[in-house]
Motif scaffolding. Structure first.
Motif, PDB file in Angstrom:
ATOM      1  N   ILE A  43      -8.239 -33.074  18.599  1.00 34.70           N
ATOM      2  CA  ILE A  43      -8.827 -34.335  19.050  1.00 34.70           C
ATOM      3  C   ILE A  43      -9.977 -34.118  20.017  1.00 34.70           C
ATOM      4  CG2 ILE A  43      -6.699 -35.625  18.691  1.00 34.70           C
ATOM      5  CD1 ILE A  43      -6.173 -35.436  21.682  1.00 34.70           C
ATOM      6  N   ILE A  44     -10.182 -32.878  20.458  1.00 32.70           N
ATOM      7  CA  ILE A  44     -11.275 -32.644  21.387  1.00 32.70           C
ATOM      8  C   ILE A  44     -12.628 -32.568  20.668  1.00 32.70           C
ATOM      9  CG2 ILE A  44     -11.446 -30.112  21.410  1.00 32.70           C
ATOM     10  CD1 ILE A  44     -11.450 -30.317  24.504  1.00 32.70           C
ATOM     11  N   GLU A  45     -12.602 -32.385  19.327  1.00 32.57           N
ATOM     12  CA  GLU A  45     -13.853 -32.222  18.587  1.00 32.57           C
ATOM     13  C   GLU A  45     -14.794 -33.424  18.754  1.00 32.57           C
ATOM     14  OE1 GLU A  45     -15.065 -29.584  17.157  1.00 32.57           O
ATOM     15  OE2 GLU A  45     -13.299 -28.399  17.627  1.00 32.57           O
ATOM     16  N   PRO A  46     -14.332 -34.664  18.532  1.00 31.61           N
ATOM     17  CA  PRO A  46     -15.250 -35.792  18.737  1.00 31.61           C
ATOM     18  C   PRO A  46     -15.691 -35.958  20.185  1.00 31.61           C
ATOM     19  CG  PRO A  46     -13.029 -36.589  18.292  1.00 31.61           C
ATOM     20  CD  PRO A  46     -13.040 -35.123  17.997  1.00 31.61           C
ATOM     21  N   LEU A  47     -14.848 -35.491  21.131  1.00 33.03           N
ATOM     22  CA  LEU A  47     -15.246 -35.557  22.530  1.00 33.03           C
ATOM     23  C   LEU A  47     -16.370 -34.563  22.825  1.00 33.03           C
ATOM     24  CD1 LEU A  47     -11.768 -35.899  24.299  1.00 33.03           C
ATOM     25  CD2 LEU A  47     -13.446 -37.692  23.805  1.00 33.03           C
ATOM     26  N   TRP A  48     -16.292 -33.379  22.219  1.00 29.79           N
ATOM     27  CA  TRP A  48     -17.402 -32.424  22.354  1.00 29.79           C
ATOM     28  C   TRP A  48     -18.691 -33.049  21.836  1.00 29.79           C
ATOM     29  CZ3 TRP A  48     -16.328 -29.483  25.888  1.00 29.79           C
ATOM     30  CH2 TRP A  48     -15.266 -28.588  25.938  1.00 29.79           C
ATOM     31  N   GLU A  49     -18.584 -33.791  20.730  1.00 24.55           N
ATOM     32  CA  GLU A  49     -19.766 -34.422  20.149  1.00 24.55           C
ATOM     33  C   GLU A  49     -20.383 -35.428  21.121  1.00 24.55           C
ATOM     34  OE1 GLU A  49     -22.554 -34.922  17.079  1.00 24.55           O
ATOM     35  OE2 GLU A  49     -20.931 -33.470  17.299  1.00 24.55           O
ATOM     36  N   ASP A  50     -19.540 -36.236  21.752  1.00 29.41           N
ATOM     37  CA  ASP A  50     -20.039 -37.209  22.732  1.00 29.41           C
ATOM     38  C   ASP A  50     -20.674 -36.501  23.927  1.00 29.41           C
ATOM     39  OD1 ASP A  50     -19.136 -39.190  21.109  1.00 29.41           O
ATOM     40  OD2 ASP A  50     -17.326 -39.630  22.273  1.00 29.41           O
ATOM     41  N   LEU A  51     -20.046 -35.413  24.372  1.00 24.40           N
ATOM     42  CA  LEU A  51     -20.561 -34.673  25.517  1.00 24.40           C
ATOM     43  C   LEU A  51     -21.933 -34.065  25.196  1.00 24.40           C
ATOM     44  CD1 LEU A  51     -20.041 -33.589  28.399  1.00 24.40           C
ATOM     45  CD2 LEU A  51     -18.967 -31.583  27.335  1.00 24.40           C
ATOM     46  N   LYS A  52     -22.058 -33.487  24.000  1.00 25.91           N
ATOM     47  CA  LYS A  52     -23.332 -32.882  23.604  1.00 25.91           C
ATOM     48  C   LYS A  52     -24.447 -33.920  23.558  1.00 25.91           C
ATOM     49  CE  LYS A  52     -21.147 -29.252  20.854  1.00 25.91           C
ATOM     50  NZ  LYS A  52     -20.886 -28.768  19.468  1.00 25.91           N
ATOM     51  N   CYS A  53     -24.135 -35.104  23.019  1.00 24.54           N
ATOM     52  CA  CYS A  53     -25.152 -36.159  22.946  1.00 24.54           C
ATOM     53  C   CYS A  53     -25.590 -36.602  24.346  1.00 24.54           C
ATOM     54  CB  CYS A  53     -24.604 -37.361  22.168  1.00 24.54           C
ATOM     55  SG  CYS A  53     -24.355 -37.039  20.411  1.00 24.54           S
ATOM     56  N   ALA A  54     -24.615 -36.719  25.258  1.00 22.49           N
ATOM     57  CA  ALA A  54     -24.937 -37.145  26.621  1.00 22.49           C
ATOM     58  C   ALA A  54     -25.790 -36.089  27.333  1.00 22.49           C
ATOM     59  CB  ALA A  54     -23.651 -37.397  27.409  1.00 22.49           C
ATOM     60  N   ILE A  55     -25.458 -34.806  27.156  1.00 23.06           N
ATOM     61  CA  ILE A  55     -26.224 -33.730  27.794  1.00 23.06           C
ATOM     62  C   ILE A  55     -27.629 -33.668  27.209  1.00 23.06           C
ATOM     63  CG2 ILE A  55     -26.352 -31.243  28.170  1.00 23.06           C
ATOM     64  CD1 ILE A  55     -24.169 -32.662  29.759  1.00 23.06           C
ATOM     65  N   HIS A  56     -27.733 -33.854  25.884  1.00 23.82           N
ATOM     66  CA  HIS A  56     -29.040 -33.807  25.239  1.00 23.82           C
ATOM     67  C   HIS A  56     -29.952 -34.907  25.787  1.00 23.82           C
ATOM     68  CE1 HIS A  56     -32.031 -33.140  22.123  1.00 23.82           C
ATOM     69  NE2 HIS A  56     -32.003 -34.427  21.860  1.00 23.82           N
ATOM     70  N   VAL A  75     -16.460 -36.096  33.209  1.00 23.56           N
ATOM     71  CA  VAL A  75     -15.671 -37.044  34.012  1.00 23.56           C
ATOM     72  C   VAL A  75     -15.974 -38.480  33.596  1.00 23.56           C
ATOM     73  CG1 VAL A  75     -15.310 -37.917  36.361  1.00 23.56           C
ATOM     74  CG2 VAL A  75     -15.540 -35.454  35.966  1.00 23.56           C
ATOM     75  N   ALA A  76     -17.209 -38.725  33.130  1.00 23.22           N
ATOM     76  CA  ALA A  76     -17.623 -40.086  32.789  1.00 23.22           C
ATOM     77  C   ALA A  76     -17.153 -40.529  31.409  1.00 23.22           C
ATOM     78  CB  ALA A  76     -19.149 -40.193  32.875  1.00 23.22           C
ATOM     79  N   LEU A  77     -16.552 -39.620  30.628  1.00 22.40           N
ATOM     80  CA  LEU A  77     -16.082 -40.024  29.293  1.00 22.40           C
ATOM     81  C   LEU A  77     -15.028 -41.117  29.434  1.00 22.40           C
ATOM     82  CD1 LEU A  77     -15.736 -36.570  27.464  1.00 22.40           C
ATOM     83  CD2 LEU A  77     -17.398 -38.373  26.981  1.00 22.40           C
ATOM     84  N   GLY A 208     -26.276 -46.706  15.587  1.00 23.84           N
ATOM     85  CA  GLY A 208     -26.031 -46.559  17.003  1.00 23.84           C
ATOM     86  C   GLY A 208     -27.135 -45.721  17.627  1.00 23.84           C
ATOM     87  N   LYS A 209     -26.755 -44.689  18.343  1.00 23.46           N
ATOM     88  CA  LYS A 209     -27.734 -43.814  18.989  1.00 23.46           C
ATOM     89  C   LYS A 209     -28.061 -42.600  18.141  1.00 23.46           C
ATOM     90  CE  LYS A 209     -26.244 -45.048  23.672  1.00 23.46           C
ATOM     91  NZ  LYS A 209     -25.703 -44.532  24.960  1.00 23.46           N
ATOM     92  N   ASN A 210     -27.391 -42.443  17.009  1.00 18.83           N
ATOM     93  CA  ASN A 210     -27.536 -41.235  16.197  1.00 18.83           C
ATOM     94  C   ASN A 210     -28.561 -41.429  15.084  1.00 18.83           C
ATOM     95  OD1 ASN A 210     -25.447 -39.785  17.584  1.00 18.83           O
ATOM     96  ND2 ASN A 210     -23.957 -41.035  16.487  1.00 18.83           N
ATOM     97  N   LEU A 211     -29.370 -40.403  14.874  1.00 14.68           N
ATOM     98  CA  LEU A 211     -30.350 -40.397  13.795  1.00 14.68           C
ATOM     99  C   LEU A 211     -29.759 -39.670  12.594  1.00 14.68           C
ATOM    100  CD1 LEU A 211     -33.321 -40.852  12.781  1.00 14.68           C
ATOM    101  CD2 LEU A 211     -33.788 -38.540  13.632  1.00 14.68           C
TER     102      LEU A 211
END
Length: 432
Positions: A43-56, A75-77, A208-211
């Motif tokens: 279940i951490i896989e989609p969270l990694w995806e959100d984190l990568k988008c936020a860092i980018h 922390v903000a997730l 959404g925010k994804n291309l």
């Protein structure tokens, strides 16, 4: 860690060296058994995806900023999102169980993903106007049943040990296209179409925010001087606004989607340069490749068809109305597709109603499908004629007898048409 804890990590090679396994065993750490090809369980896989988008989005300039941004964004997730992944974890488990742990089996969810990505509503069964066209005597080929049966038979690789051919040939699609071309004298519109090979499609859009982009070759395409008529009227299109879209979570979107670096975000190309005489995409033909390592299940194949249908329609809409125009179309774009692996056929009609794809609300596009068609059940029926069976048998026997010192023994049987046929031996003959 207490004895009640279970340690979980996936089967990534860096988690499985002997030193790591030995350390875990030496320290009596209980490890959760993990399917070798099921990253979707984590279940951490989609969270990694959100984190990568936020860092980018924040674009760190050095390692110190990267570390600080990662800690802050983690922390903000939203806790609610994490809870939803945990709450729906049983769905992930059941999905993997259903496909016996195979990663590629998760792609059977591909149609759901394709519908969400293209903001489309699924419709089962062909619309009445298409069915009436197919049933009209004016649209039938002379001696159609016999000629179609022959086209199907000639495209099969026959294995004498099987009741039905199991080897497929894409020749069948071309045989059927040639049959359709014989109607040109009575249907002049066929002459206003052009068959295109190896054209390259490119279409871009945002959800959404994804291309997202659909790019590449998808087989053959009929282009036409005239657009296909819409399959749904204004009332049916307006009703799609009340249709909720089913997201593909909790299955990780990284299962089917590739993240790549692109140099031009807005890439849209129908495969043709400038103005041409056949501006409207009419029918796409998908041929599954012969590479045994790249075989797709019917659901996966259908998802691919939906994505390329949408891509062609969207690229055409961008050509007509501009790439940055997001609106409900007054004149929807309709394209149909036929897909086959040489034996099973799929048919889809796609109607692009809107280019406003950012959110899940509002008017949806429409994807109309019909059940799989197996033409072998049409060509090789149980009650096929005796002449047909004898001719096929004699043809094989004569080919076999071309070799020196060969012989063939023939068993003639009389098969009645009851549910439980009584088989009577007539005679046995030997040819040499």
């Amino acid at each position: 860690m207490g004895h009640t804890w279970i340690f979980q990590h996936d089967s990534d090679p860096k988690h499985k060296p002997k030193s790591t396994c030995h350390w875990l065993q030496q320290n009596k750490v209980k490890v959760l058994e993990w399917s070798s090809q099921s990253p979707d369980l984590n279940i951490i896989e989609p969270l990694w995806e959100d984190l990568k988008c936020a860092i980018h989005t924040r674009q760190p300039k050095n390692l110190q900023e990267l570390e600080a941004f990662c800690q802050g964004e983690w922390v903000a997730l939203p806790s609610e999102k994490i809870k939803s992944f945990i709450h729906n974890y049983h769905k992930r488990l059941q999905a993997v169980i259903d496909v016996k742990g195979a990663r590629h089996g998760i792609k059977s969810w591909g149609v759901r993903q394709a519908l969400w990505l293209t903001k489309s509503k699924a419709v089962s069964g062909l619309p009445p106007q298409l069915l009436s066209l197919a049933e009209s005597p004016a649209n039938k080929i002379p001696n159609q049943e016999i000629r179609v049966q022959n086209a199907i038979k000639h495209a099969c690789f026959w294995d004498t040990t099987e009741e039905q051919p199991v080897k497929y040939s894409n020749t069948l699609l071309f045989n059927l296209l040639h049959l359709c071309a014989t109607l040109q004298s009575s249907h002049p519109l066929i002459g206003r179409r052009m068959l295109t090979e190896k054209y390259i499609l490119a279409a871009s859009w945002k959800r959404g925010k994804n291309l997202f982009q659909v790019r590449g070759q998808n087989g053959l395409k009929y282009n036409s001087m005239d657009p296909l008529p819409r399959i749904s009227g204004k009332q049916q299109v307006s009703e799609t606004a009340h249709n909720p879209l089913e997201t593909f979570y909790p299955v990780s979107p990284t299962v089917d989607l590739q993240k790549v670096h692109v140099y031009k975000e807005q890439v849209n190309c129908t495969g043709f340069r400038g103005q041409h005489f056949y501006p409207h995409a009419h029918t796409l033909y998908f041929l599954e490749g012969e590479d045994a390592r790249c075989k797709l299940r019917p659901e996966q194949f259908r998802a691919k068809m939906i994505m390329f249908l949408f891509g062609n329609a969207l690229a055409q809409a961008h050509t007509l109305f501009g790439a940055k125009t997001y609106q409900v179309l007054d004149h929807p774009i309709t394209i149909q597709a036929v897909g086959t692996n040489g034996r099973l056929f799929q048919f889809i009609v796609f109607q692009l109603n809107t280019t406003d794809l950012s959110g899940d609300d509002g008017i949806k596009n429409q994807s109309v499908t019909r059940p799989l068609v197996d033409p072998l059940q049409f060509a090789y029926r149980a009650n096929r004629s005796v002449d047909d069976s004898v001719n096929m048998g004699l043809h094989f026997i004569l080919e076999h007898l071309d070799g020196a010192g060969t012989y063939a023994r023939i068993l003639f049987v009389d098969d009645c048409t009851s549910t439980h046929p009584a088989v009577k031996l007539l005679k046995t003959a030997t040819w040499s």
